[in-house]
Design a protein around this motif. Structure first.
Motif, PDB file in Angstrom:
ATOM      1  N   TYR A   9       0.821  -1.217   0.000  1.00 28.33           N
ATOM      2  CA  TYR A   9       0.000   0.000   0.000  1.00 28.33           C
ATOM      3  C   TYR A   9       0.854   1.265   0.000  1.00 28.33           C
ATOM      4  O   TYR A   9       0.417   2.307  -0.481  1.00 28.33           O
ATOM      5  N   GLN A  10       2.081   1.190   0.525  1.00 24.35           N
ATOM      6  CA  GLN A  10       2.937   2.375   0.485  1.00 24.35           C
ATOM      7  C   GLN A  10       3.317   2.738  -0.947  1.00 24.35           C
ATOM      8  O   GLN A  10       3.382   3.917  -1.305  1.00 24.35           O
ATOM      9  N   GLU A  11       3.543   1.709  -1.751  1.00 24.20           N
ATOM     10  CA  GLU A  11       3.836   1.957  -3.167  1.00 24.20           C
ATOM     11  C   GLU A  11       2.650   2.643  -3.843  1.00 24.20           C
ATOM     12  O   GLU A  11       2.816   3.586  -4.613  1.00 24.20           O
ATOM     13  N   ARG A  12       1.437   2.180  -3.543  1.00 28.64           N
ATOM     14  CA  ARG A  12       0.225   2.779  -4.123  1.00 28.64           C
ATOM     15  C   ARG A  12       0.006   4.187  -3.574  1.00 28.64           C
ATOM     16  O   ARG A  12      -0.434   5.083  -4.306  1.00 28.64           O
ATOM     17  N   SER A  14       2.063   6.378  -2.817  1.00 28.11           N
ATOM     18  CA  SER A  14       2.976   7.364  -3.394  1.00 28.11           C
ATOM     19  C   SER A  14       2.481   7.905  -4.732  1.00 28.11           C
ATOM     20  O   SER A  14       3.002   8.908  -5.227  1.00 28.11           O
ATOM     21  N   LEU A  15       1.469   7.264  -5.309  1.00 24.54           N
ATOM     22  CA  LEU A  15       0.952   7.703  -6.601  1.00 24.54           C
ATOM     23  C   LEU A  15      -0.038   8.856  -6.407  1.00 24.54           C
ATOM     24  O   LEU A  15      -0.870   8.824  -5.497  1.00 24.54           O
ATOM     25  N   PRO A  16       0.007   9.865  -7.262  1.00 24.73           N
ATOM     26  CA  PRO A  16      -0.842  11.059  -7.064  1.00 24.73           C
ATOM     27  C   PRO A  16      -2.333  10.785  -7.179  1.00 24.73           C
ATOM     28  O   PRO A  16      -3.141  11.522  -6.611  1.00 24.73           O
ATOM     29  N   GLU A  17      -2.726   9.723  -7.902  1.00 24.24           N
ATOM     30  CA  GLU A  17      -4.153   9.438  -8.074  1.00 24.24           C
ATOM     31  C   GLU A  17      -4.771   8.708  -6.882  1.00 24.24           C
ATOM     32  O   GLU A  17      -5.994   8.569  -6.780  1.00 24.24           O
ATOM     33  N   THR A  18      -3.935   8.238  -5.943  1.00 24.16           N
ATOM     34  CA  THR A  18      -4.458   7.500  -4.794  1.00 24.16           C
ATOM     35  C   THR A  18      -5.071   8.461  -3.776  1.00 24.16           C
ATOM     36  O   THR A  18      -4.435   9.404  -3.324  1.00 24.16           O
ATOM     37  N   LEU A  19      -6.339   8.184  -3.410  1.00 23.92           N
ATOM     38  CA  LEU A  19      -7.073   9.042  -2.478  1.00 23.92           C
ATOM     39  C   LEU A  19      -7.014   8.524  -1.050  1.00 23.92           C
ATOM     40  O   LEU A  19      -6.990   9.316  -0.103  1.00 23.92           O
ATOM     41  N   GLY A  20      -7.040   7.198  -0.890  1.00 21.62           N
ATOM     42  CA  GLY A  20      -7.041   6.653   0.460  1.00 21.62           C
ATOM     43  C   GLY A  20      -6.797   5.165   0.476  1.00 21.62           C
ATOM     44  O   GLY A  20      -7.016   4.467  -0.521  1.00 21.62           O
ATOM     45  N   VAL A  21      -6.324   4.681   1.621  1.00 26.39           N
ATOM     46  CA  VAL A  21      -6.042   3.256   1.819  1.00 26.39           C
ATOM     47  C   VAL A  21      -6.638   2.824   3.153  1.00 26.39           C
ATOM     48  O   VAL A  21      -6.431   3.486   4.179  1.00 26.39           O
ATOM     49  N   ILE A  44      -8.466   3.348  -2.778  1.00 25.93           N
ATOM     50  CA  ILE A  44      -9.365   4.150  -3.600  1.00 25.93           C
ATOM     51  C   ILE A  44      -8.535   5.144  -4.401  1.00 25.93           C
ATOM     52  O   ILE A  44      -7.692   5.870  -3.841  1.00 25.93           O
ATOM     53  N   VAL A  45      -8.775   5.179  -5.711  1.00 27.88           N
ATOM     54  CA  VAL A  45      -8.033   6.079  -6.600  1.00 27.88           C
ATOM     55  C   VAL A  45      -9.004   6.988  -7.334  1.00 27.88           C
ATOM     56  O   VAL A  45     -10.192   6.680  -7.474  1.00 27.88           O
ATOM     57  N   LYS A  46      -8.497   8.111  -7.799  1.00 28.90           N
ATOM     58  CA  LYS A  46      -9.351   9.072  -8.505  1.00 28.90           C
ATOM     59  C   LYS A  46      -9.844   8.481  -9.816  1.00 28.90           C
ATOM     60  O   LYS A  46     -11.035   8.484 -10.128  1.00 28.90           O
ATOM     61  N   GLU A  47      -8.933   7.959 -10.604  1.00 29.53           N
ATOM     62  CA  GLU A  47      -9.267   7.358 -11.896  1.00 29.53           C
ATOM     63  C   GLU A  47      -8.294   6.227 -12.173  1.00 29.53           C
ATOM     64  O   GLU A  47      -7.187   6.182 -11.625  1.00 29.53           O
ATOM     65  N   ALA A  48      -8.713   5.302 -13.051  1.00 27.75           N
ATOM     66  CA  ALA A  48      -7.835   4.196 -13.442  1.00 27.75           C
ATOM     67  C   ALA A  48      -8.380   3.578 -14.725  1.00 27.75           C
ATOM     68  O   ALA A  48      -9.587   3.635 -14.999  1.00 27.75           O
ATOM     69  N   GLU A  49      -7.496   2.984 -15.512  1.00 30.21           N
ATOM     70  CA  GLU A  49      -7.931   2.317 -16.737  1.00 30.21           C
ATOM     71  C   GLU A  49      -8.829   1.131 -16.405  1.00 30.21           C
ATOM     72  O   GLU A  49      -9.797   0.853 -17.106  1.00 30.21           O
TER      73      GLU A  49
END
Length: 297
Positions: A9-12, A14-21, A44-49
């Protein structure tokens, strides 16, 4: 278990689209909120393919699942209730990462606004109810009583969820336990379906009459979200309605609800000329005077 999942989850995070874990652990003697897993990692991410991305993990004898979902999917699960556990995950899960207090604010909204999303959730359940009754009556009239029975059962479930939403609550997996306390007349219909000594045909006939009566009584609330949304502009094509950011959650039940509201005179069909002179486009508008009067807008 958190230390095992931390690198993931730390890797995720660090991504700007990640809103919460959020991490949710299985609790003994509590109903299954983790889908049989020992731990759920919800990201939870803002957007994803890929709107829902899932991975399973194994550590010694424990199994874990990671769901990476978009904000739109989260709203869909909250509004439609297709994954009832997500409400418990948001309420009770341990927040491991929270960008700009996204999850804290969502929890606050869910706690302090018991009617959060109520209009859209009510509209979706109402549209599903209309479809089930319509299809059930058609099956009944053709003598397919067992298939009609299945539709009546589903209709009662939608009525049950509507009664729970009306109280500002979230429909639980054990929805009938809720309904027995807050709306016993719907619970009574369910008992009639299961235990009545009448013939199946007679039982269904009486239940359809009772359900249709309840539908009429709930049309005001059930149609509110759609009608207020349609007031955003004068004229709509069916494609514009289907692709609206909230109405698309109605899926294939949207058209059934629209036809029902045409019959009730809330929605008016407006023929529009097409390139082909022998056919017209069918567009839709609301009767503004009726709707504004009905909803005191």
């Amino acid at each position: 278990m958190e230390y095992i999942l931390r690198p993931i989850y730390q890797e995720r995070a660090s991504l700007p689209e990640t809103l919460g874990v959020i991490i949710v652990k299985k609790v003994d003697n509590i109903e299954n909120i983790t889908d049989t897993f020992d731990c759920v990692l919800l990201i939870i991410v803002k957007e994803a393919e890929v709107p829902v991305f899932t991975k399973h993990y194994l550590h010694e004898n424990q199994k874990m699942v990671m769901h990476v979902i978009t904000e739109e999917i989260l709203n869909k699960w909250l509004f439609i209730g297709t994954k009832k556990q997500v409400v418990d995950w948001i309420f009770n899960g341990k927040i491991m990462f929270d960008r700009n207090e996204y999850l804290v604010n969502l929890r606050t909204k869910l706690h302090e606004e018991p009617y959060y999303g109520r209009k859209i959730k009510t509209g979706i359940q109402f549209s599903k109810l209309i479809r089930r009754v319509m299809e059930g009556k058609d099956l009944f009239n053709r003598g397919n009583f067992l298939d009609a029975y299945s539709n009546v059962t589903e209709s009662l479930h939608h009525l049950a969820r509507l009664s729970v939403l009306d109280k500002g609550l979230y429909p639980e997996v054990t929805v009938w336990s809720q309904v027995k306390k807050i709306q016993p007349e719907i619970y009574k219909l369910y008992e009639e379906l299961l235990f009545s000594k009448e013939s199946l045909e007679k039982k269904l006939e009486l239940l359809f009459l009772a359900i249709e009566f309840m539908i009429n009584a709930r049309t005001h609330d059930g149609a509110q979200h759609l009608l207020e949304t349609m007031l955003e502009k004068d004229l709509w094509t069916i494609q514009e309605l289907h692709t609206h950011k909230e109405l698309r959650f109605y899926s294939g039940d949207l058209e059934v609800l629209i036809e029902y509201l045409i019959d009730k005179a809330y929605i008016i069909v407006k023929p529009i000329d097409s390139k082909n002179q022998t056919i017209q486009h069918r567009s839709y508008t609301v009767d503004k005077k009726l709707v504004e009067l009905e909803y005191d807008l």
